[in-house]
Design a protein around this motif. Structure first.
Motif: not given
Length: 544
Positions: A406, A476, A480, A483-484
């Motif tokens: 992020w 994505l 994201w 984040s996986v």
């Protein structure tokens, strides 16, 4: 107690005696035909039906446990450098990948295959090289595979097609994989459980430091007039130096092979009059077909039947494969989004390298925690005491990945995602160190198979992650997509906590893991006690 656990017990307690070098079968003799001095005789009749059983003698200088600290540390550093070299070559390729793709007119995914196939080779080689090390010794396996590994780098340096480069990369990964499992076994050949904390930390950290430095070297070289091919010449030089270091520094360390050679020398010295056999070979088949069939299948059997091996293999695979996914993700985040050059993009890995070094520096703290746990338990080894730092790492790992995920998009300053690599590298280092030591302590004589299970699993997952990363980031978005990987790490967070709490119970249900009643007291007996009692009989010790 199961037969396997009984063998563990005799082996673990024998280690303490072997530290002094006591041979349980040495008794006074007046046999004038013995090639050894008259006061020494091995148990048995010296016939094919009842051979003399050869074991270690009191204060035996050939016993690796009795080698000087200077010699053992020299060997340890060489083995750590061998592991570093193999992992360095896995990622040095990635630094010049963009230039190679343009020159050879191949897609990004095909270029990434050079990393994935190399890492996949890590999972295939140990299935053969680990059992060959048991039969012929670790040293000869290191030398032969290391030499072949060196030559395969010429495929990238001189090849003019993607096929040549990818095939030689896959073969280099296979032949370079021997240190990933056999080096851990070599450490356990020389260091007792109490001693091997720092040595195991070096071995456990090397596979993480190599991939960090590789992109930096490869990236800057690709920007010079030398071009991306010179990265392969760097790999060739580093690998050749490592092979030479192995030849001159690392002797054979595997006790069963050393005793097998001693038995052969004794038979030759007696002119074939007497038959000698290593205590580890009594009642065991030594045919290459039998050993390969048994040992090639054991890592998969452990994955199917041993919860400790399965869950730790998955955890290590997630952390390890995420690092290799970054070889595809970092160029997207730093070079594509922030317009870094290839060399500058390689420098972004320095955050991970700093974390690795911090993790390595914490090894003495983990050692002190382990020693205190042993002291509270009357000097007996406690495998679960290896899990203090992995529990901390389990918390830090997902936090670092969410941090990177992020903060990776502009306009956030580039230093923020780079700094996220520091806790990532720290957590990976302490997870790898602690879980590897936990497997060594838990499976003792079967630790090579347990470690091979983790190597196979992490290599397969690390083969996949770099290939899917570009598609993840493309579909994505940067946040994201990373984040996986963070959510996968978060799902693994409870693993070291669960085994810290319930590991003893899980071990008690296993046929291969050490049970609490078989745990070793690592304070060696007094020399006079060894001489009086003749040592501990470990002739039934099984060898992984």
């Amino acid at each position: 107690m199961s037969q396997q656990t009984t063998l563990h017990a005799s082996d673990e307690n024998a280690q303490a005696v072997e530290r002094l070098g006591a041979n349980p079968s040495t008794t006074p003799s007046s046999d004038s035909h013995s090639p050894w001095p008259k006061e020494k005789k091995y148990a048995g009749a010296g016939t094919h039906e009842d051979p003399y059983v050869v074991g270690w003698d009191l204060a035996d200088p050939e016993n690796p446990f009795n080698w000087s600290d200077r010699r053992r540390w020299s060997i340890t550093f060489q083995l750590a450098m061998a592991t570093f070299t193999v992992s360095f070559c896995s990622s040095c390729y990635s630094g010049g990948m963009a230039s190679m793709d343009r020159e050879l007119h191949i897609s990004q995914v095909v270029g990434i295959l050079g990393v994935s196939l190399y890492v996949l080779g890590f999972g295939l080689g140990p299935l053969v090289f680990a059992p060959l090390g048991e039969l012929y010794g670790r040293r000869i396996v290191f030398i032969v595979t290391g030499s072949i590994f060196t030559l395969f780098h010429l495929g990238g340096a001189l090849g003019h097609s993607a096929t040549t480069i990818l095939v030689t990369r896959a073969l280099a990964g296979i032949f370079g994989s021997a240190p990933l499992t056999n080096a851990g076994g070599a450490l356990s050949d020389m260091w007792t459980a109490r001693e091997r904390g720092i040595a195991s930390a070096l071995y456990g950290t090397a596979p993480w430091m190599g991939p960090v430095l590789g992109p930096i070297v490869g990236g800057w070289i690709s920007e010079t007039r030398l071009g991306w091919r010179f990265s392969f010449w760097i790999m060739f030089i580093v690998s050749a130096l490592n092979a030479l270091a192995c030849i001159f520094i690392t002797p054979e360390t595997f006790g069963p092979v050393l005793l097998r050679r001693r038995a052969r020398r004794l038979m030759e010295a007696s002119g074939g009059t007497f038959v000698y056999m290593s205590k580890y070979d009594v009642g065991r088949s030594q045919s290459i077909r039998h050993v390969l069939r048994r040992d090639m299948g054991r890592p998969f059997y452990f994955l199917a039947t041993e919860p400790i091996v399965l869950l730790l293999a998955i955890y290590i695979a997630i952390a390890y494969a995420t690092l290799y996914a970054f070889f595809a993700a970092y160029p997207i985040v730093f070079q594509k989004r922030r317009h870094f050059s290839a060399g500058e993009g390689g420098l972004a890995f320095l955050g991970i390298g700093l974390g690795n070094l911090i993790g390595l520096s914490l090894a003495p703290a983990q050692n002190r925690l382990y020693w205190r746990a042993m002291d509270r338990n009357g000097g007996r080894t406690i495998p679960e005491a290896r899990l203090y730092l992995p529990m901390l790492g389990g918390i830090i790992l997902p936090i670092s990945l969410f941090w990177f995920a992020w903060t990776s998009d502009p306009p956030i300053h580039w230093i923020v995602p780079v700094l996220a690599g520091t806790p990532f590298g720290l957590s990976c280092a302490i997870i790898m160190q602690g879980l590897t030591q936990y497997l060594m302590d838990t499976y003792s004589i079967y630790c090579a198979s347990a470690i091979a299970s983790t190597v196979v699993t992490r290599s397969v997952v690390a083969f996949v992650f770099p290939l899917i990363s570009p598609a993840l980031y493309g579909n994505l978005g940067d946040a994201w997509a990373c984040s996986v990987f963070a959510f996968l790490a978060l799902a693994c967070t409870p693993v070291p906590f669960l085994f810290y709490r319930y590991g003893s119970w899980v071990r008690s249900k296993s046929k291969y893991a050490l049970h609490d009643e078989a745990l070793m007291t690592v304070v060696p007996p007094a020399r006079e006690d060894v001489e009086k009692k003749g040592g501990v009989d470990s002739s039934e010790r099984a060898v992984d």
